[in-house]
Design a protein around this motif. Structure first.
Motif, PDB file in Angstrom:
ATOM      1  N   GLY A  98     -10.106   5.434   3.233  1.00  0.00           N
ATOM      2  CA  GLY A  98      -9.889   4.247   2.421  1.00  0.00           C
ATOM      3  C   GLY A  98     -10.031   4.508   0.944  1.00  0.00           C
ATOM      4  O   GLY A  98     -10.477   5.544   0.492  1.00  0.00           O
TER       5      GLY A  98
ATOM      6  N   ASN B 168      -3.300   6.687   4.193  1.00  0.00           N
ATOM      7  CA  ASN B 168      -3.496   5.465   4.978  1.00  0.00           C
ATOM      8  C   ASN B 168      -2.171   4.878   5.463  1.00  0.00           C
ATOM      9  O   ASN B 168      -2.127   4.213   6.504  1.00  0.00           O
ATOM     10  CB  ASN B 168      -4.234   4.420   4.139  1.00  0.00           C
TER      11      ASN B 168
ATOM     12  N   GLN C  40      -4.912   9.060  -1.077  1.00  0.00           N
ATOM     13  CA  GLN C  40      -5.542   8.265  -0.017  1.00  0.00           C
ATOM     14  C   GLN C  40      -4.617   7.132   0.427  1.00  0.00           C
ATOM     15  O   GLN C  40      -4.524   6.821   1.623  1.00  0.00           O
ATOM     16  CB  GLN C  40      -6.865   7.692  -0.512  1.00  0.00           C
TER      17      GLN C  40
END
Length: 805
Positions: free
Chosen positions: A133, A396, A392
């Motif tokens: 995250g 994701n 990131q």
């Protein structure tokens, strides 16, 4: 900072003096009005009275001072309310190292922080899962890292209430105010700082001047709650205070003059503190004590949101640093639109951190395309932090190629976080050698999550000694994931007492995942009552996986009603583990149709345990073709249980070559069932030496049935003494069938008296087949009447279990 009241030594003074003597950073923390500032001031006066005192006003001020060429020498840097300095552009780890490098001992940084603020920073560090995250907008992550580096004796807690030793010292003081404070029901320093008097002044029913002053205090407290970190200009308070007046007086023209109200609100009480503290430039800061009590649910503003008009009023006078602080406060209070309003002007001018945090905000409300564009703009400035966040984001979104690209670009700038993320990503893609090349320098540079992943990589490669070293380094930096991993490593090595210590340290950080980890460890140790306690703690607030783990444990403990209820709650929340275990419970109850439905729902999510259980259920009920499909799907996802079940199915079908392949794949991943099944297959083929090797490996992991298989192979090789040792070890366990096998071995070797002892020990278990074996033994010994007794016992056991003879 001076107080005429006689100082009462506090228990943390020794640690505080140690830091001031050796140099570096001291973080003095505790509740508002606990005496943090007084303790620090007294220690400096005792040890470094000749040092220069430098007290920067804002976060960036100290950085600007150093950039202008100033280098503190024989100095104390005073940072009151440390969180005010931990903002973008403020103090980070590199700046602290510039101020007081390790080889210098003549510079001391004294930082004070309220306990609730310290907990916010510690919570951010605990709850952030490495590499998962995007970072929170609520706190600047560089600031979180600074706080986490201040550990051990450098964290000095000043308690709200006196300890017994402190109270004895205070009670014998010749200062009557100290004696009174020691005997008071409120905190010692709180009494001396006029805390109760401030609360009373803020809330008593008074005249019009008191109403005005109280409204100004409320406005000041709300400005602090809204993230305004400095003194509020009197002109701003003038715009706000009417919001806090009684509606009947709000629009009256005959209110006392504003200046009188400010003087009333800032009047020192009992010769100590005031509700509003006058600051430079006709500004006023609400007391820490009042802000602290409001957050704790006390006072006139308890339970109420920040007044809506406060936000735009503060933003109208806020500089860039203050806008970040306001955005963070708004985010923490759920005022996401206000946080965006605070950040957008900065982002529009190209501020990289504003663009980054704005991206996180819009991403939270599902605007992924807008978030991506802001992150790209931020990353294109060349800032490694933004590049990592963009990596990131892509990870994701499932775009590992773009994620790798941005991690790599930041890593080539020697950014340690980027190196760690890149190494972790490569590790997950089985590009182990390249992963290590990036993880190792990141870990050596102090990145704790890189230490954890490097430890994982080394552990999987069998380098457990070095893995343990990295886990310990990360765990010493309060990384709870490292504590968990260290616990797992020690548990695998049989060092259970030490493993439990680390599992407990992680769980005491109050993160749900670590509570679950401790519960699972205790469950593996069959300490089910303790495990249930930790599962229940983890399951609060409807944590689905914790509820599922609790439900599974309750099923084991025989509490089927609550187990089913707990599993259903979690399963209805689409928790795969819960759906699988609910299916298992329902299958045991004979509710096969519903069990299959839950298995299929979890299996559709590629959950391997559900796929495997569904395969086993279908095979059992005559659908081998579909069962094989599910076994193969789960095996392709590295489920060793599915590999073993598939191997057993293929072996029963006579497909021995492929069965052996699947057993070997599962055995190579340390599945002891697969090792044992492989040993059986090789034994049946007469390949006794190979069979012995696999039985020994499974036996070394404590698998009882492997003891029996190994003993049988040794017996076939006429190695009777060693065979008997393994039969005896198996019989000493809880498996009654292993006990019967040992009894038969003794019977076959004409040791009937010993055989009878082991038959009898197994028969008292109540197992019908075991009792029949004992009856047959007795009949062969010519003891027909006793044999008949055990036959009847076996028949009665069948009747109790609903089995027809």
């Amino acid at each position: 900072m001076h107080d005429s009241t006689k100082y009462v030594p506090r228990d943390g003074d020794d640690d505080l003096e140690w830091v001031i003597s050796t140099g570096g950073v001291a973080l003095v923390h505790g509740r508002a009005a606990a005496g943090k500032t007084r303790s620090a001031f007294e220690a400096i006066q005792r040890l470094r009275p000749e040092y220069k005192l430098i007290a920067p006003v804002t976060g960036p001020a100290l950085r600007e001072l150093l950039e202008a060429g100033f280098q503190p020498v024989h100095s104390v840097i005073w940072l009151d309310d440390f969180e005010r300095f931990l903002i973008p552009g403020g103090i980070d780890q590199s700046l602290l190292e510039q101020i007081c490098p390790p080889d210098r001992h003549d510079v001391v940084v004294v930082a004070t922080m309220r306990g609730e603020e310290l907990e916010r920073f510690d919570h951010a560090a605990r709850s952030r899962r490495p590499a998962l995250g995007l970072e929170s907008t609520e706190l600047d992550w560089a600031g979180v890292q600074v706080v986490q580096q201040i550990r051990g004796r450098r964290r000095v807690r000043v308690g709200q209430f006196l300890t017994d030793t402190e109270r004895r010292d205070a009670a014998t003081s010749n200062d009557p105010r100290v004696v009174e404070a020691a005997a008071s029901a409120v905190g010692f320093a709180e009494y001396l700082a006029a805390g109760p008097a401030m609360m009373q002044r803020w809330s008593f029913d008074g005249d019009e001047l008191a109403d005005l002053g109280q409204a100004l205090i409320s406005a000041g407290v709300d400005c602090r709650r809204a993230g305004f970190p400095y003194g509020v200009p009197s002109t701003v308070l003038a715009q706000l205070y009417r919001l806090y007046l009684n509606p009947a007086r709000r629009n009256r023209a005959d209110l006392p003059p504003l200046r009188q109200g400010l003087d009333w609100a800032s009047e020192p009480l009992l010769g100590a503190s005031s509700c509003l503290l006058p600051q430079h430039g006709d500004t006023y800061l609400a007391s820490d004590y009042l802000a602290d009590r409001t957050s704790g649910g006390e006072g006139p503003l308890a339970g109420s949101p920040v007044q809506g008009f406060v936000w735009p009023t503060l933003l109208a006078v806020a500089d860039a640093d203050t806008r970040f602080s306001i955005a963070g406060a708004a985010h923490s209070l759920g005022e996401f639109a206000i946080a965006e309003t605070a950040l957008r002007p900065l982002a529009d001018t190209g501020d990289v951190l504003a663009m980054h945090n704005l991206a996180l905000l819009v991403n939270q409300r599902g605007e992924t395309e807008v978030a991506e564009q802001w992150l790209i703009r931020a990353a294109n400035t060349g800032h490694p932090f933004a590049m990592v966040s963009l990596g990131q984001f892509y990870e994701n979104e499932g775009d590992s190629e773009e994620a790798e690209n941005w991690y790599r670009r930041a890593a080539t700038k020697k950014d340690l976080r980027a190196m760690g993320h890149l190494g972790r990503l490569l590790q997950g893609q089985k590009r182990v050698e390249e992963a290590e090349r990036w993880l190792r320098p990141a870990a050596e540079g102090g990145q704790t999550f890189a230490m954890v992943h490097l430890g994982n990589l080394l552990d999987e490669r069998g380098q457990s000694e070095e893995a343990e070293q990295w886990y310990r380094r990360a765990a010493s930096d309060a990384n709870v994931f490292a504590m968990d991993q260290l616990g797992e490593l020690l548990e695998k090595q049989g060092r259970l007492e030490e493993a439990e210590q680390w599992y407990r340290r992680a769980a005491e950080g109050e993160t749900r995942l670590q509570m679950l980890g401790l519960g699972m460890f205790l469950e593996r140790q069959n300490r089910l009552e303790e495990a249930e306690h930790w599962f229940r703690l983890a399951a609060v607030n409807d944590n689905g996986f914790a509820q599922a783990a609790l439900g599974s444990l309750l099923r084991r403990r025989g509490n089927l009603k609550e187990a089913e209820s707990m599993l259903r709650r979690a399963a209805e929340g689409e928790e795969d583990y819960a759906m699988s275990h609910l299916g298992h419970l329902l299958e045991e109850k004979g509710q096969l149709e519903e069990a299959e439905q839950w298995y299929r729902r979890a299996a559709a999510n590629e959950y391997t345990f559900a796929m495997t259980n569904l395969g086993a259920m279908l095979e059992k009920h005559g659908q081998p073709e579909e069962a094989e499909q599910w076994y193969r799907r789960a095996a392709a996802k590295d489920s060793t249980l599915a590999m073993t079940n598939l191997g057993e199915m293929l072996q029963r079908q006579g497909q021995l070559e492929e069965a052996e392949q699947w057993y070997r794949r599962a055995a190579a991943k340390n599945n002891t069932s697969a090792m044992t099944s492989l040993g059986e297959l090789l034994e049946d083929q007469g390949r006794l030496n190979e069979a012995e090797q696999w039985y020994r490996r499974a036996a070394g992991e404590g698998r009882t049935f492997a003891f029996v298989g190994l003993a049988a192979v040794l017996e076939k090789q006429h190695r009777m003494e060693e065979a008997e040792e393994w039969y005896r070890l198996a019989a000493d366990g809880d498996d009654v069938h292993a006990t019967v096998i040992y009894a038969l071995f003794l019977q076959n070797h004409n040791r009937a008296d010993q055989a009878e002892q082991w038959f009898r020990r197994a028969a008292v278990s109540g197992d019908a087949d075991v009792m029949r074996s004992f009856a047959s033994f007795l009949a062969n010994q010519g003891r027909g009447d006793e044999a008949e007794h055990w036959h009847r016992q076996a028949t009665a056991a069948d009747d109790r279990n609903g089995i027809s003879s």
